[in-house]
Scaffold this active site. Structure first.
Site, PDB file in Angstrom:
ATOM      1  N   CYS A 179      82.118  36.390 -11.694  1.00  0.00           N
ATOM      2  CA  CYS A 179      82.342  36.653 -10.269  1.00  0.00           C
ATOM      3  C   CYS A 179      82.543  35.352  -9.495  1.00  0.00           C
ATOM      4  O   CYS A 179      82.879  34.311 -10.086  1.00  0.00           O
ATOM      5  CB  CYS A 179      81.205  37.482  -9.682  1.00  0.00           C
ATOM      6  N   ARG A 216      82.748  38.206   2.216  1.00  0.00           N
ATOM      7  CA  ARG A 216      82.035  38.624   1.003  1.00  0.00           C
ATOM      8  C   ARG A 216      81.264  37.448   0.431  1.00  0.00           C
ATOM      9  O   ARG A 216      81.421  36.304   0.867  1.00  0.00           O
ATOM     10  CB  ARG A 216      82.986  39.246  -0.027  1.00  0.00           C
ATOM     11  N   GLY A 217      80.421  37.771  -0.566  1.00  0.00           N
ATOM     12  CA  GLY A 217      79.506  36.765  -1.111  1.00  0.00           C
ATOM     13  C   GLY A 217      78.220  36.905  -0.302  1.00  0.00           C
ATOM     14  O   GLY A 217      78.255  36.835   0.937  1.00  0.00           O
ATOM     15  N   ALA A 218      77.117  37.124  -1.005  1.00  0.00           N
ATOM     16  CA  ALA A 218      75.868  37.481  -0.329  1.00  0.00           C
ATOM     17  C   ALA A 218      75.507  36.527   0.811  1.00  0.00           C
ATOM     18  O   ALA A 218      75.186  36.963   1.927  1.00  0.00           O
ATOM     19  CB  ALA A 218      74.750  37.546  -1.366  1.00  0.00           C
ATOM     20  N   ASN A 247      73.259  41.694  -9.493  1.00  0.00           N
ATOM     21  CA  ASN A 247      74.441  40.854  -9.258  1.00  0.00           C
ATOM     22  C   ASN A 247      75.696  41.651  -9.635  1.00  0.00           C
ATOM     23  O   ASN A 247      75.608  42.810 -10.064  1.00  0.00           O
ATOM     24  CB  ASN A 247      74.314  39.549 -10.066  1.00  0.00           C
ATOM     25  N   LYS A 248      76.822  41.024  -9.484  1.00  0.00           N
ATOM     26  CA  LYS A 248      78.122  41.681  -9.694  1.00  0.00           C
ATOM     27  C   LYS A 248      78.173  42.480 -10.995  1.00  0.00           C
ATOM     28  O   LYS A 248      77.668  42.033 -12.024  1.00  0.00           O
ATOM     29  CB  LYS A 248      79.207  40.606  -9.696  1.00  0.00           C
ATOM     30  N   ASP A 262      72.846  38.582  -5.967  1.00  0.00           N
ATOM     31  CA  ASP A 262      72.907  39.350  -4.728  1.00  0.00           C
ATOM     32  C   ASP A 262      71.503  39.685  -4.273  1.00  0.00           C
ATOM     33  O   ASP A 262      71.213  39.662  -3.081  1.00  0.00           O
ATOM     34  CB  ASP A 262      73.754  40.604  -4.941  1.00  0.00           C
ATOM     35  N   LYS A 269      67.552  35.692  -1.126  1.00  0.00           N
ATOM     36  CA  LYS A 269      67.981  36.718  -2.080  1.00  0.00           C
ATOM     37  C   LYS A 269      66.805  37.583  -2.561  1.00  0.00           C
ATOM     38  O   LYS A 269      66.991  38.502  -3.347  1.00  0.00           O
ATOM     39  CB  LYS A 269      68.625  36.067  -3.315  1.00  0.00           C
TER      40      LYS A 269
HETATM   41  P1  RI2 Z   1      76.587  33.677  -3.121  1.00  0.00           P
HETATM   42  C1  RI2 Z   1      78.913  38.301  -4.753  1.00  0.00           C
HETATM   43  O1  RI2 Z   1      79.092  39.650  -4.423  1.00  0.00           O
HETATM   44  C2  RI2 Z   1      78.681  38.101  -6.239  1.00  0.00           C
HETATM   45  O2  RI2 Z   1      78.007  39.166  -6.859  1.00  0.00           O
HETATM   46  C3  RI2 Z   1      77.894  36.806  -6.239  1.00  0.00           C
HETATM   47  O3  RI2 Z   1      77.207  36.563  -7.433  1.00  0.00           O
HETATM   48  C4  RI2 Z   1      76.986  37.063  -5.063  1.00  0.00           C
HETATM   49  O4  RI2 Z   1      77.789  37.716  -4.082  1.00  0.00           O
HETATM   50  C5  RI2 Z   1      76.272  35.859  -4.496  1.00  0.00           C
HETATM   51  O5  RI2 Z   1      77.143  34.974  -3.872  1.00  0.00           O
HETATM   52  P2  RI2 Z   1      80.422  40.220  -3.665  1.00  0.00           P
HETATM   53  O6  RI2 Z   1      80.192  40.024  -2.177  1.00  0.00           O
HETATM   54  O7  RI2 Z   1      75.560  34.132  -2.117  1.00  0.00           O
HETATM   55  O8  RI2 Z   1      81.641  39.546  -4.200  1.00  0.00           O
HETATM   56  O9  RI2 Z   1      76.009  32.768  -4.156  1.00  0.00           O
HETATM   57  O10 RI2 Z   1      80.414  41.704  -3.989  1.00  0.00           O
HETATM   58  O11 RI2 Z   1      77.829  33.104  -2.462  1.00  0.00           O
END
Ligand code: RI2
Length: 307
Positions: free
Chosen positions: A126, A18-20, A207-208, A197, A233
Protein backbone atom coordinates in the site's frame (compact mmCIF):
# COMPACT_ATOMS: atom_id res chain seq x y z
CA UNK A 1 -24.69 20.32 6.57
CA UNK A 2 -22.24 23.25 6.12
CA UNK A 3 -20.39 23.19 2.81
CA UNK A 4 -16.85 22.69 4.07
CA UNK A 5 -17.86 19.88 6.44
CA UNK A 6 -19.69 18.17 3.61
CA UNK A 7 -16.73 18.72 1.28
CA UNK A 8 -14.25 17.21 3.77
CA UNK A 9 -16.49 14.17 4.25
CA UNK A 10 -16.82 13.76 0.47
CA UNK A 11 -13.04 14.10 0.00
CA UNK A 12 -12.35 11.44 2.64
CA UNK A 13 -15.04 9.06 1.31
CA UNK A 14 -13.82 9.40 -2.28
CA UNK A 15 -10.16 8.89 -1.17
CA UNK A 16 -9.18 12.30 -2.52
CA UNK A 17 -7.82 12.63 1.01
CA UNK A 18 -6.42 9.25 2.06
CA UNK A 19 -3.81 7.68 4.30
CA UNK A 20 -4.71 7.46 7.97
CA UNK A 21 -2.53 10.35 9.17
CA UNK A 22 -3.65 12.72 6.45
CA UNK A 23 -7.32 11.89 7.05
CA UNK A 24 -6.93 12.66 10.78
CA UNK A 25 -5.25 16.03 10.17
CA UNK A 26 -7.85 17.12 7.59
CA UNK A 27 -10.81 16.06 9.71
CA UNK A 28 -9.49 17.83 12.84
CA UNK A 29 -9.09 21.01 10.82
CA UNK A 30 -12.58 20.71 9.30
CA UNK A 31 -14.10 20.19 12.76
CA UNK A 32 -12.25 23.22 14.16
CA UNK A 33 -13.41 25.35 11.20
CA UNK A 34 -16.96 24.18 11.78
CA UNK A 35 -16.79 25.12 15.47
CA UNK A 36 -15.85 28.70 14.48
CA UNK A 37 -19.34 29.17 12.99
CA UNK A 38 -21.34 27.71 15.90
CA UNK A 39 -23.54 29.79 18.22
CA UNK A 40 -25.36 29.24 21.50
CA UNK A 41 -24.29 28.27 25.00
CA UNK A 42 -21.06 26.29 25.55
CA UNK A 43 -23.18 23.16 26.04
CA UNK A 44 -24.98 23.76 22.74
CA UNK A 45 -21.71 24.40 20.92
CA UNK A 46 -20.26 21.17 22.32
CA UNK A 47 -23.37 19.25 21.30
CA UNK A 48 -23.19 20.59 17.72
CA UNK A 49 -19.45 19.90 17.56
CA UNK A 50 -20.12 16.29 18.59
CA UNK A 51 -22.72 15.89 15.84
CA UNK A 52 -20.23 17.20 13.24
CA UNK A 53 -17.45 14.99 14.64
CA UNK A 54 -19.65 11.89 14.37
CA UNK A 55 -20.38 12.69 10.72
CA UNK A 56 -16.70 13.14 9.96
CA UNK A 57 -15.84 9.99 11.91
CA UNK A 58 -18.27 7.91 9.86
CA UNK A 59 -16.58 8.93 6.58
CA UNK A 60 -14.06 6.08 6.96
CA UNK A 61 -14.89 3.70 9.78
CA UNK A 62 -11.67 1.66 10.12
CA UNK A 63 -8.73 4.06 10.50
CA UNK A 64 -8.79 5.12 14.14
CA UNK A 65 -6.55 8.15 13.60
CA UNK A 66 -9.66 9.90 12.34
CA UNK A 67 -11.50 9.13 15.57
CA UNK A 68 -8.55 10.05 17.79
CA UNK A 69 -7.82 13.38 16.07
CA UNK A 70 -11.50 14.36 16.24
CA UNK A 71 -11.61 13.23 19.89
CA UNK A 72 -8.69 15.52 20.75
CA UNK A 73 -10.51 18.53 19.26
CA UNK A 74 -13.75 17.58 21.04
CA UNK A 75 -11.96 17.17 24.37
CA UNK A 76 -10.50 20.67 23.98
CA UNK A 77 -13.95 22.12 23.22
CA UNK A 78 -15.50 20.24 26.16
CA UNK A 79 -12.90 21.64 28.57
CA UNK A 80 -13.83 25.31 27.98
CA UNK A 81 -16.47 27.31 29.83
CA UNK A 82 -17.14 30.02 27.21
CA UNK A 83 -17.87 29.91 23.49
CA UNK A 84 -14.94 32.18 22.47
CA UNK A 85 -12.61 29.92 24.45
CA UNK A 86 -14.13 26.84 22.82
CA UNK A 87 -13.47 28.30 19.38
CA UNK A 88 -9.90 29.21 20.24
CA UNK A 89 -9.26 25.79 21.80
CA UNK A 90 -10.64 24.01 18.72
CA UNK A 91 -8.39 26.05 16.40
CA UNK A 92 -5.29 25.54 18.51
CA UNK A 93 -5.91 21.84 19.06
CA UNK A 94 -6.42 21.17 15.34
CA UNK A 95 -3.13 22.95 14.69
CA UNK A 96 -1.41 20.93 17.41
CA UNK A 97 -2.89 17.68 16.11
CA UNK A 98 -1.37 18.42 12.71
CA UNK A 99 2.01 19.20 14.26
CA UNK A 100 1.95 16.14 16.49
CA UNK A 101 1.04 13.74 13.73
CA UNK A 102 3.91 15.12 11.65
CA UNK A 103 6.31 15.00 14.62
CA UNK A 104 5.21 11.41 15.25
CA UNK A 105 6.09 10.51 11.67
CA UNK A 106 9.52 12.15 11.99
CA UNK A 107 10.30 10.31 15.26
CA UNK A 108 9.22 6.98 13.78
CA UNK A 109 11.35 7.69 10.72
CA UNK A 110 14.42 8.24 12.90
CA UNK A 111 13.97 5.05 14.90
CA UNK A 112 12.91 2.94 11.96
CA UNK A 113 15.79 4.03 9.74
CA UNK A 114 18.27 2.59 12.24
CA UNK A 115 16.75 -0.85 11.73
CA UNK A 116 16.99 -0.81 7.95
CA UNK A 117 20.37 -2.41 7.14
CA UNK A 118 22.64 -0.85 4.52
CA UNK A 119 21.95 -2.54 1.19
CA UNK A 120 18.55 -3.80 2.38
CA UNK A 121 15.79 -5.04 0.13
CA UNK A 122 12.46 -3.99 1.65
CA UNK A 123 8.99 -5.10 0.67
CA UNK A 124 6.15 -2.67 1.35
CA UNK A 125 2.40 -2.85 0.84
CA UNK A 126 0.00 0.00 0.00
CA UNK A 127 1.07 3.61 0.54
CA UNK A 128 1.91 4.72 4.05
CA UNK A 129 3.42 8.16 4.60
CA UNK A 130 4.95 6.78 7.80
CA UNK A 131 6.58 3.72 6.22
CA UNK A 132 7.87 5.96 3.44
CA UNK A 133 9.34 8.39 5.98
CA UNK A 134 11.32 5.48 7.48
CA UNK A 135 12.69 4.51 4.08
CA UNK A 136 13.49 8.11 3.16
CA UNK A 137 15.33 8.60 6.47
CA UNK A 138 17.36 5.43 5.87
CA UNK A 139 18.29 6.66 2.41
CA UNK A 140 19.21 10.14 3.70
CA UNK A 141 21.45 8.57 6.35
CA UNK A 142 23.57 7.26 3.48
CA UNK A 143 22.25 3.70 3.23
CA UNK A 144 21.60 2.13 -0.10
CA UNK A 145 18.30 0.30 -0.37
CA UNK A 146 15.92 -1.21 -2.79
CA UNK A 147 12.18 -1.33 -2.28
CA UNK A 148 9.61 -3.65 -3.78
CA UNK A 149 6.15 -2.06 -3.64
CA UNK A 150 3.02 -4.12 -4.13
CA UNK A 151 0.43 -2.72 -6.49
CA UNK A 152 -2.25 -2.96 -3.75
CA UNK A 153 -5.44 -3.71 -5.60
CA UNK A 154 -8.01 -2.40 -6.00
CA UNK A 155 -7.07 1.24 -5.37
CA UNK A 156 -3.46 0.75 -6.54
CA UNK A 157 -1.83 2.88 -3.84
CA UNK A 158 1.41 1.08 -4.82
CA UNK A 159 1.67 3.54 -7.71
CA UNK A 160 1.76 6.42 -5.23
CA UNK A 161 4.43 4.60 -3.24
CA UNK A 162 6.61 4.04 -6.29
CA UNK A 163 6.35 7.70 -7.28
CA UNK A 164 7.22 8.84 -3.76
CA UNK A 165 10.19 6.44 -3.62
CA UNK A 166 11.44 7.66 -6.95
CA UNK A 167 11.15 11.27 -5.74
CA UNK A 168 13.37 10.28 -2.78
CA UNK A 169 15.90 8.73 -5.15
CA UNK A 170 15.22 5.22 -3.79
CA UNK A 171 15.53 2.35 -6.21
CA UNK A 172 12.17 0.59 -6.44
CA UNK A 173 10.10 -1.93 -8.33
CA UNK A 174 6.37 -2.46 -8.54
CA UNK A 175 4.97 -5.99 -8.22
CA UNK A 176 1.45 -7.35 -8.39
CA UNK A 177 0.01 -8.42 -5.05
CA UNK A 178 -0.07 -12.09 -6.01
CA UNK A 179 3.74 -12.06 -6.54
CA UNK A 180 4.48 -11.63 -2.83
CA UNK A 181 5.08 -15.30 -2.00
CA UNK A 182 7.27 -15.83 -5.05
CA UNK A 183 9.32 -12.73 -4.25
CA UNK A 184 9.80 -13.73 -0.61
CA UNK A 185 10.87 -17.19 -1.76
CA UNK A 186 13.28 -16.11 -4.47
CA UNK A 187 14.71 -12.72 -3.50
CA UNK A 188 16.81 -11.78 -0.54
CA UNK A 189 14.17 -9.60 1.07
CA UNK A 190 15.49 -8.34 4.41
CA UNK A 191 12.29 -7.01 5.87
CA UNK A 192 8.69 -6.11 5.25
CA UNK A 193 7.60 -2.63 6.32
CA UNK A 194 4.01 -1.37 6.29
CA UNK A 195 2.03 1.46 7.88
CA UNK A 196 -0.98 1.11 10.15
CA UNK A 197 -4.55 2.24 10.06
CA UNK A 198 -5.30 1.03 13.57
CA UNK A 199 -3.54 -0.82 16.41
CA UNK A 200 -6.04 -2.43 18.75
CA UNK A 201 -5.96 -3.26 22.47
CA UNK A 202 -5.28 -6.93 21.68
CA UNK A 203 -2.17 -6.03 19.67
CA UNK A 204 -3.73 -6.50 16.25
CA UNK A 205 -2.64 -4.37 13.31
CA UNK A 206 -5.48 -3.29 11.05
CA UNK A 207 -4.09 -2.17 7.72
CA UNK A 208 -4.74 -2.26 3.98
CA UNK A 209 -6.32 -5.42 2.64
CA UNK A 210 -3.59 -7.96 1.90
CA UNK A 211 -1.41 -6.96 4.84
CA UNK A 212 -2.36 -10.01 6.95
CA UNK A 213 -1.47 -12.31 4.05
CA UNK A 214 1.84 -10.55 3.42
CA UNK A 215 2.64 -10.92 7.14
CA UNK A 216 1.78 -14.63 7.12
CA UNK A 217 4.01 -15.20 4.11
CA UNK A 218 6.82 -13.15 5.65
CA UNK A 219 6.61 -15.34 8.77
CA UNK A 220 6.69 -18.48 6.63
CA UNK A 221 9.87 -17.26 4.96
CA UNK A 222 11.35 -15.93 8.22
CA UNK A 223 11.44 -12.36 7.00
CA UNK A 224 10.79 -9.84 9.81
CA UNK A 225 7.59 -7.83 9.46
CA UNK A 226 7.42 -4.29 10.89
CA UNK A 227 4.47 -1.90 11.23
CA UNK A 228 5.10 1.83 11.57
CA UNK A 229 2.41 3.07 13.97
CA UNK A 230 2.32 6.33 15.95
CA UNK A 231 0.27 7.14 19.03
CA UNK A 232 -2.72 8.33 17.01
CA UNK A 233 -3.14 4.84 15.49
CA UNK A 234 -3.92 3.18 18.84
CA UNK A 235 -7.37 2.39 20.22
CA UNK A 236 -8.81 0.87 23.39
CA UNK A 237 -11.12 -1.22 21.23
CA UNK A 238 -10.49 -4.87 20.39
CA UNK A 239 -9.82 -5.86 16.77
CA UNK A 240 -13.15 -7.65 16.45
CA UNK A 241 -14.97 -4.44 17.38
CA UNK A 242 -13.41 -2.34 14.61
CA UNK A 243 -15.56 -2.47 11.47
CA UNK A 244 -13.76 -3.37 8.27
CA UNK A 245 -14.75 -0.89 5.59
CA UNK A 246 -16.31 -2.37 2.46
CA UNK A 247 -16.05 -0.13 -0.57
CA UNK A 248 -17.89 0.02 -3.87
CA UNK A 249 -17.68 -2.84 -6.38
CA UNK A 250 -16.72 -0.32 -9.08
CA UNK A 251 -13.30 0.10 -7.45
CA UNK A 252 -12.60 -3.57 -8.24
CA UNK A 253 -14.17 -4.01 -11.65
CA UNK A 254 -16.32 -1.99 -14.05
CA UNK A 255 -19.89 -3.32 -14.13
CA UNK A 256 -19.62 -3.96 -17.89
CA UNK A 257 -16.69 -6.36 -17.33
CA UNK A 258 -18.43 -8.46 -14.70
CA UNK A 259 -20.66 -11.42 -15.46
CA UNK A 260 -24.22 -10.39 -14.82
CA UNK A 261 -25.46 -11.51 -11.41
CA UNK A 262 -21.96 -11.99 -9.98
CA UNK A 263 -21.20 -10.20 -6.72
CA UNK A 264 -18.01 -8.36 -5.80
CA UNK A 265 -16.44 -8.39 -2.35
CA UNK A 266 -14.32 -5.35 -1.59
CA UNK A 267 -13.17 -5.30 2.04
CA UNK A 268 -10.36 -2.73 2.13
CA UNK A 269 -8.63 -3.59 5.41
CA UNK A 270 -7.68 -6.76 7.26
CA UNK A 271 -6.45 -7.84 10.68
CA UNK A 272 -2.87 -8.99 11.27
CA UNK A 273 -2.45 -10.81 14.61
CA UNK A 274 0.45 -9.77 16.89
CA UNK A 275 2.22 -13.12 16.42
CA UNK A 276 3.07 -12.18 12.85
CA UNK A 277 4.55 -8.80 13.76
CA UNK A 278 8.22 -8.62 14.68
CA UNK A 279 7.78 -5.10 16.05
CA UNK A 280 5.84 -1.88 15.86
CA UNK A 281 7.95 1.17 15.11
CA UNK A 282 6.62 3.91 17.38
CA UNK A 283 7.76 7.38 18.44
CA UNK A 284 9.72 5.73 21.28
CA UNK A 285 11.41 3.11 19.17
CA UNK A 286 10.71 -0.54 18.44
CA UNK A 287 8.38 -2.56 20.64
CA UNK A 288 6.32 -5.71 20.40
CA UNK A 289 2.70 -4.97 19.44
CA UNK A 290 1.48 -5.69 22.99
CA UNK A 291 4.17 -3.52 24.56
CA UNK A 292 3.43 -0.70 22.12
CA UNK A 293 -0.27 -0.95 22.97
CA UNK A 294 0.46 -0.83 26.73
CA UNK A 295 2.61 2.28 26.32
CA UNK A 296 0.24 4.17 24.05
CA UNK A 297 -3.20 3.42 25.45
CA UNK A 298 -2.55 5.42 28.59
CA UNK A 299 -2.20 8.52 26.40
CA UNK A 300 -5.27 8.03 24.21
CA UNK A 301 -8.13 10.46 24.85
CA UNK A 302 -11.04 9.15 26.90
CA UNK A 303 -14.23 8.40 25.03
CA UNK A 304 -16.33 10.76 27.18
CA UNK A 305 -15.24 13.65 24.93
CA UNK A 306 -17.77 12.19 22.49
CA UNK A 307 -20.67 12.44 24.98
P1 RI2 B 1 -0.11 6.63 7.01
C1 RI2 B 1 -3.70 3.68 4.20
O1 RI2 B 1 -5.07 3.46 4.01
C2 RI2 B 1 -2.90 2.39 4.19
O2 RI2 B 1 -3.61 1.29 4.70
C3 RI2 B 1 -1.71 2.78 5.04
O3 RI2 B 1 -0.98 1.69 5.53
C4 RI2 B 1 -2.41 3.58 6.11
O4 RI2 B 1 -3.42 4.33 5.45
C5 RI2 B 1 -1.53 4.45 6.97
O5 RI2 B 1 -1.00 5.52 6.27
P2 RI2 B 1 -5.93 4.14 2.79
O6 RI2 B 1 -6.35 5.51 3.27
O7 RI2 B 1 -0.92 7.17 8.16
O8 RI2 B 1 -5.12 4.14 1.54
O9 RI2 B 1 1.15 5.97 7.45
O10 RI2 B 1 -7.15 3.24 2.67
O11 RI2 B 1 0.12 7.67 5.92
Amino acid sequence: MPANLQQTIADIRSMKVRGAASIGIHAARALADHVQGLDGTPAQVLRQARVAARRLDAARPTAVTLHNCLGWVLAAVAAQASVPKQKKAARETARLVGMEVKASRAAIANHGAQHVPDGAVVLTHCHSSTALAVLAAAKRSGKSLEVIATETRPFRQGLITVKALRDEGISCALAVDSAVEHLLATRDIDLVLVGADTMTRDGVLINKIGTAGVAALAQLHEVPFYAAAGLHKFTRQMAADIPIEERAAGEVVAARDLARGARVLNPVFDRTPPGRIQACITEEGLASPRRAVQRNLARIVEEDAWG
